[in-house]
Design a protein around this motif. Structure first.
Motif, PDB file in Angstrom:
ATOM      1  N   ALA A 156      -4.385  11.352   6.167  1.00  0.00           N
ATOM      2  CA  ALA A 156      -4.401  10.390   5.072  1.00  0.00           C
ATOM      3  C   ALA A 156      -3.957   9.011   5.547  1.00  0.00           C
ATOM      4  CB  ALA A 156      -3.501  10.871   3.941  1.00  0.00           C
ATOM      5  N   LEU A 157      -2.940   8.962   6.403  1.00  0.00           N
ATOM      6  CA  LEU A 157      -2.473   7.676   6.912  1.00  0.00           C
ATOM      7  C   LEU A 157      -3.540   7.013   7.782  1.00  0.00           C
ATOM      8  CD1 LEU A 157       1.228   8.614   7.740  1.00  0.00           C
ATOM      9  CD2 LEU A 157       0.445   7.093   5.915  1.00  0.00           C
ATOM     10  N   HIS A 158      -4.251   7.818   8.574  1.00  0.00           N
ATOM     11  CA  HIS A 158      -5.358   7.267   9.356  1.00  0.00           C
ATOM     12  C   HIS A 158      -6.422   6.700   8.421  1.00  0.00           C
ATOM     13  CE1 HIS A 158      -8.348   6.663  12.403  1.00  0.00           C
ATOM     14  NE2 HIS A 158      -9.151   7.581  11.896  1.00  0.00           N
ATOM     15  N   GLU A 159      -6.718   7.423   7.341  1.00  0.00           N
ATOM     16  CA  GLU A 159      -7.680   6.928   6.349  1.00  0.00           C
ATOM     17  C   GLU A 159      -7.226   5.596   5.765  1.00  0.00           C
ATOM     18  OE1 GLU A 159      -9.370   8.143   1.894  1.00  0.00           O
ATOM     19  OE2 GLU A 159      -8.145   9.574   3.022  1.00  0.00           O
TER      20      GLU A 159
ATOM     21  N   ILE B 132       0.850  -1.173   0.000  1.00  0.00           N
ATOM     22  CA  ILE B 132       0.000   0.000   0.000  1.00  0.00           C
ATOM     23  C   ILE B 132       0.900   1.241   0.000  1.00  0.00           C
ATOM     24  CG2 ILE B 132      -1.764   1.290   1.269  1.00  0.00           C
ATOM     25  CD1 ILE B 132      -2.782  -1.293   0.028  1.00  0.00           C
ATOM     26  N   VAL B 133       0.564   2.209  -0.836  1.00  0.00           N
ATOM     27  CA  VAL B 133       1.385   3.394  -1.003  1.00  0.00           C
ATOM     28  C   VAL B 133       0.580   4.642  -0.651  1.00  0.00           C
ATOM     29  CG1 VAL B 133       2.669   4.809  -2.648  1.00  0.00           C
ATOM     30  CG2 VAL B 133       2.770   2.311  -2.808  1.00  0.00           C
ATOM     31  N   ALA B 134       1.178   5.522   0.148  1.00  0.00           N
ATOM     32  CA  ALA B 134       0.621   6.850   0.426  1.00  0.00           C
ATOM     33  C   ALA B 134       1.681   7.870   0.043  1.00  0.00           C
ATOM     34  CB  ALA B 134       0.245   6.992   1.900  1.00  0.00           C
ATOM     35  N   ALA B 135       1.288   8.898  -0.703  1.00  0.00           N
ATOM     36  CA  ALA B 135       2.275   9.843  -1.220  1.00  0.00           C
ATOM     37  C   ALA B 135       1.697  11.247  -1.271  1.00  0.00           C
ATOM     38  CB  ALA B 135       2.722   9.421  -2.623  1.00  0.00           C
ATOM     39  N   SER B 136       2.579  12.226  -1.219  1.00  0.00           N
ATOM     40  CA  SER B 136       2.133  13.615  -1.305  1.00  0.00           C
ATOM     41  C   SER B 136       1.597  13.907  -2.707  1.00  0.00           C
ATOM     42  CB  SER B 136       3.284  14.557  -0.960  1.00  0.00           C
ATOM     43  OG  SER B 136       4.403  14.313  -1.790  1.00  0.00           O
ATOM     44  N   ASN B 137       0.658  14.822  -2.762  1.00  0.00           N
ATOM     45  CA  ASN B 137      -0.045  15.121  -4.001  1.00  0.00           C
ATOM     46  C   ASN B 137       0.743  16.134  -4.839  1.00  0.00           C
ATOM     47  OD1 ASN B 137      -1.963  15.247  -5.972  1.00  0.00           O
ATOM     48  ND2 ASN B 137      -3.494  16.327  -4.756  1.00  0.00           N
ATOM     49  N   VAL B 138       1.917  15.695  -5.332  1.00  0.00           N
ATOM     50  CA  VAL B 138       2.725  16.498  -6.246  1.00  0.00           C
ATOM     51  C   VAL B 138       2.647  15.862  -7.624  1.00  0.00           C
ATOM     52  CG1 VAL B 138       4.268  17.369  -4.453  1.00  0.00           C
ATOM     53  CG2 VAL B 138       4.818  15.216  -5.606  1.00  0.00           C
ATOM     54  N   GLY B 139       3.051  16.626  -8.647  1.00  0.00           N
ATOM     55  CA  GLY B 139       2.863  16.160 -10.014  1.00  0.00           C
ATOM     56  C   GLY B 139       3.492  14.825 -10.317  1.00  0.00           C
ATOM     57  N   GLY B 140       4.699  14.604  -9.800  1.00  0.00           N
ATOM     58  CA  GLY B 140       5.366  13.339 -10.069  1.00  0.00           C
ATOM     59  C   GLY B 140       4.629  12.141  -9.519  1.00  0.00           C
TER      60      GLY B 140
END
Length: 415
Positions: free
Chosen positions: A356-359, A323-331
């Motif tokens: 977001a991590l809690h979600e 599972i991946v969580a990442a900042s909402n940047v263009g890349g």
């Protein structure tokens, strides 16, 4: 058999995202029946002294010597030395295509050699290195060096017969500079899926040594410790997250220039034991750490670099059914869709990261479906075995132009 010489800043046996992408490209091209070699410039810092090195079945030639002189002069000498090294190699192993990879110093040396040899030049941009220098705090946006590096790369792109970028953001930037869109293709970051099978079982011995319990919600970051990676925001998010997930912990695997600062930030937390630093670990051991992690987090800060460049690590994580969580940047937006193949959160905002991590942890029931969609996405769009054929299509067109006597004219590259 078509011979392709890849011109590189550095290569295996050094380990970096740059060298892993190179390995994947060369291995995929070998599998397609191409004869490939690499050649590195003066900045390759390997320990060996041999002019030729074979690593993992791949052959790399080294450029001898060291660059010297004041700024500007030193870089010009680097390009001249690389060009001379390429031309010397071509006397015995004449390449049909010279395929140079950023930075621009590689492109400049390769262009000189390709022009002298009458060989088509493909230039591939993995990042704009003036922006990378800003991101790792070795350069300043708007400085003289920043503008000179950008201008050099623009000239190389104009002179190359075909150009590839690793993502749409970089391609769009080149088009804004006036580069013909028809000569710029996209070769996205990819994964050698032959290296990724079923996820490894949890390494209980490692978990015990790190005092990580079987039910601990574990967030992990595995990678380089550069400022633009934003791990300081991930550390700052932990107190917020632990209000909702009291047992959550953060595992940081790697090292780099931000090591001391990030350790100091973690030590100031109300519960510093929530963050575990492993230091640098051997590449062969990394999979053991992956086996413990529930969620791989990539909290990159918002900048030109992170908006324009797609990273490799999230793809590798998806290929391993993580599972991946990442900042909402263009890349990151080019690699995943929120709630479908991963989770996105506002950059530079620890509270948003924690929410977001809690979600993510509250959505455990959906993890299997998200994992499968992530793997399917990587297979469909980021499998080197399939994507490497795009290179071959461009090579064939370039060589056809040469054989027809059309010279080394640019072509329309597949996007």
């Amino acid at each position: 058999m078509t011979r392709v010489l890849h011109v590189l800043d550095h290569s295996l046996p050094l380990h970096s995202g740059y060298t892993f992408r190179t390995r994947a490209i060369l291995k995929a091209q070998q599998a397609l029946g191409l004869e490939v070699r690499g050649i590195t410039g003066l900045r390759h810092s390997g320990e060996g002294t041999s002019s030729v090195e074979t690593v993992d079945g791949l052959t790399f030639h080294r450029t001898p010597g060291e660059a010297s002189g004041p700024p500007g002069v030193s870089e010009a000498r680097e390009m001249a030395a690389l060009s001379a090294s390429i031309q010397a190699l071509a006397k015995d192993w004449r390449p049909d295509i010279i395929h140079a990879h950023s930075p621009a110093l590689c492109g400049g040396g390769a262009w000189r050699a390709a022009s002298a040899l009458g060989v088509p030049l493909v230039y591939e941009i993995r990042a704009f290195w003036e922006d990378a220098a800003v991101g790792n705090r070795t350069g300043t946006e708007g400085s003289v060096k920043y503008h000179l590096t950008r201008a050099l790369e623009t000239q190389i792109v104009k002179r190359a017969d075909a150009v590839f970028t690793i993502c749409q953001g970089l391609r769009d930037d080149l088009i804004e500079r006036g580069i013909n869109p028809g000569k710029i293709g996209i070769m996205p970051n990819g994964v050698d899926l032959s290296l990724f099978g079923d996820p490894p079982p949890r390494d209980e011995a490692l978990a015990g040594g790190l005092a990580i319990g079987p039910d601990t919600p574990l967030i992990g970051y595995i990678g380089s410790f550069y400022a633009y990676e934003g791990v300081d925001d991930l550390i700052a998010a932990m107190p917020h997250l632990r209000r909702e997930q009291p047992d959550a912990r953060l595992l940081l695997v790697g090292a780099g220039e931000m090591d001391a600062e990030w350790r100091a930030a973690a030590a100031k937390l109300p519960e510093p034991e929530a963050v575990i630093f492993t230091g640098r670990v051997p590449h062969s051991e990394v999979e053991r750490y992956y086996s413990l992690i529930d969620v791989l987090a990539y909290p990159r800060k918002h900048s030109r670099l992170t908006d324009l460049v797609t990273p490799l690590k999230p793809l590798e994580a998806m290929a391993q059914r993580r599972i991946v969580a990442a900042s909402n940047v263009g890349g990151h937006r080019e690699l995943m869709k929120h709630g479908e193949t991963g989770f996105l959160f506002a950059p530079d905002d620890p509270a948003a990261c924690a929410a977001a991590l809690h979600e993510v942890f509250e959505a455990r029931g959906e993890w299997d479906a998200i994992r499968e969609r992530g793997v399917a996405h990587v297979r469909a769009r980021h499998d080197w075995a399939a994507n490497a054929r795009r290179y071959q299509d461009v090579y064939h067109l370039l060589l056809a132009n040469v054989n027809r006597g059309d010279g080394r004219a640019a072509l329309t590259a597949p996007a």
